[in-house]
Scaffold this motif. Structure first.
Motif, PDB file in Angstrom:
ATOM      1  N   TYR A 135       4.545   2.921  -5.078  1.00 41.11           N
ATOM      2  CA  TYR A 135       4.116   3.642  -6.275  1.00 41.11           C
ATOM      3  C   TYR A 135       4.706   2.928  -7.491  1.00 41.11           C
ATOM      4  O   TYR A 135       5.912   2.701  -7.551  1.00 41.11           O
ATOM      5  CB  TYR A 135       4.580   5.098  -6.221  1.00 41.11           C
TER       6      TYR A 135
ATOM      7  N   CYS B 174      -5.767   4.581 -12.055  1.00 42.32           N
ATOM      8  CA  CYS B 174      -4.541   5.360 -11.856  1.00 42.32           C
ATOM      9  C   CYS B 174      -4.694   6.396 -10.752  1.00 42.32           C
ATOM     10  O   CYS B 174      -5.697   7.115 -10.696  1.00 42.32           O
ATOM     11  CB  CYS B 174      -4.155   6.082 -13.148  1.00 42.32           C
ATOM     12  N   GLU B 175      -3.680   6.493  -9.920  1.00 37.36           N
ATOM     13  CA  GLU B 175      -3.635   7.613  -8.980  1.00 37.36           C
ATOM     14  C   GLU B 175      -3.291   8.897  -9.720  1.00 37.36           C
ATOM     15  O   GLU B 175      -3.731   9.977  -9.346  1.00 37.36           O
ATOM     16  CB  GLU B 175      -2.608   7.348  -7.882  1.00 37.36           C
TER      17      GLU B 175
ATOM     18  N   LYS C 250       0.820  -1.213   0.000  1.00 31.87           N
ATOM     19  CA  LYS C 250       0.000   0.000   0.000  1.00 31.87           C
ATOM     20  C   LYS C 250       0.856   1.268   0.000  1.00 31.87           C
ATOM     21  O   LYS C 250       0.338   2.368  -0.231  1.00 31.87           O
ATOM     22  CB  LYS C 250      -0.948   0.010   1.199  1.00 31.87           C
TER      23      LYS C 250
ATOM     24  N   HIS D  55      -0.147   2.028  -5.752  1.00 27.71           N
ATOM     25  CA  HIS D  55      -0.515   3.324  -6.322  1.00 27.71           C
ATOM     26  C   HIS D  55      -0.024   3.380  -7.771  1.00 27.71           C
ATOM     27  O   HIS D  55       1.148   3.681  -8.011  1.00 27.71           O
ATOM     28  CB  HIS D  55       0.124   4.465  -5.524  1.00 27.71           C
TER      29      HIS D  55
ATOM     30  N   LYS E 230       4.448  14.000  -2.373  1.00 24.27           N
ATOM     31  CA  LYS E 230       3.988  12.978  -1.434  1.00 24.27           C
ATOM     32  C   LYS E 230       4.896  12.918  -0.210  1.00 24.27           C
ATOM     33  O   LYS E 230       4.433  12.769   0.925  1.00 24.27           O
ATOM     34  CB  LYS E 230       3.935  11.613  -2.122  1.00 24.27           C
TER      35      LYS E 230
ATOM     36  N   ILE F 158       0.829   4.817 -11.274  1.00 25.08           N
ATOM     37  CA  ILE F 158       1.043   6.083 -11.973  1.00 25.08           C
ATOM     38  C   ILE F 158       1.352   5.739 -13.425  1.00 25.08           C
ATOM     39  O   ILE F 158       2.303   5.009 -13.710  1.00 25.08           O
ATOM     40  CB  ILE F 158       2.203   6.887 -11.365  1.00 25.08           C
TER      41      ILE F 158
ATOM     42  N   TYR G 204      -2.767  -2.034  -9.836  1.00 26.13           N
ATOM     43  CA  TYR G 204      -4.031  -1.806  -9.124  1.00 26.13           C
ATOM     44  C   TYR G 204      -4.454  -3.066  -8.367  1.00 26.13           C
ATOM     45  O   TYR G 204      -4.864  -2.999  -7.203  1.00 26.13           O
ATOM     46  CB  TYR G 204      -5.105  -1.389 -10.125  1.00 26.13           C
TER      47      TYR G 204
END
Length: 225
Positions: free
Chosen positions: A167, A203-204, A164, A185, A220, A187, A180
């Motif tokens: 990225y 997508c984030e 979690k 996350h 972030k 991108i 996903y």
């Protein structure tokens, strides 16, 4: 600076500008064999982000025979190697910038590609970026390739990172689906193909290049402080 986050990259189309070489090779092959170029482009796009075994299965089904696949594979492989011999491995813009940034901030960095591990290591060595990665995985390291989440979950485990907090930087639909499904996350930095509504919903962020990805990760980190 240290952080709880980790970053996992795909290779082809994200770090290396190699997807376009394969596309050009298959387009040329289509013209030689009088295949519809749009049909071949769609076939290549369907294969992006998949393992070599899955690519073979898709292409045999669409081309109609194993012979057509093998002839096309041989042609495009030779085209690719000639291009690399003549021009070197094409590296995407801002690759070294973002890798240096992650390294200087002690952010665990992995590579999870559908390409076979030996090829991944060879190509990123030639590109001069292999030392930036703590973990390097290829499609032959997992039973289930993208869009299954296995390779990203294995990479996170080896990075000692919580999924979690990972990225994933991807260009392909199958790669985004895999990230996903892994609870990470995703991108997307589009290469050959822009996201449709389904992919965009996973997508984030959808960003134009790795410089924007670096800015996104920097923001972030600041928000987590």
């Amino acid at each position: 600076m240290s952080s709880n986050i980790a970053v996992i990259f795909d290779m082809d189309g994200v770090l290396l500008d190699t997807e376009m070489i394969y596309m050009k090779a298959w387009e040329e092959r289509a013209r030689q064999t009088l295949l519809d170029v749009d049909f071949v482009r769609d076939m290549v796009l369907a294969c992006t982000g998949t393992t070599s075994a899955m690519t073979k299965e898709i292409m045999i089904q669409r081309l109609g025979s194993i012979e057509a696949y093998e002839e096309g594979f041989t042609y495009t492989r030779n085209y690719f190697h000639k291009y690399i011999n003549d021009n070197g491995i094409p590296v995407k813009k801002y690759v070294r910038d973002i890798l240096q940034y992650l390294n200087s901030n002690n952010i665990p960095t992995g590579l999870a590609s559908s390409t076979k591990e030996a090829v991944v290591r060879q190509e990123i060595s030639e590109a001069g970026i292999i030392d930036y990665f703590t973990v390097i995985l290829g499609g032959d390291n997992v039973v289930n390739g993208k869009p299954a989440p296995d390779i990203f979950l294995d990479c996170a485990s080896k990075l000692k990172a919580n999924p979690k907090n990972c990225y994933v930087i991807e260009d392909s639909f199958n790669g985004i689906r895999a990230a996903y499904a892994a609870g990470m996350h995703p991108i997307m930095v589009p290469d050959l193909r822009q996201p449709d509504d389904e992919i965009r919903s996973y997508c984030e962020a959808v960003l134009p290049d790795l410089n924007e990805v670096m800015a996104f990760i920097r923001s972030k980190l600041k928000s987590d402080q």
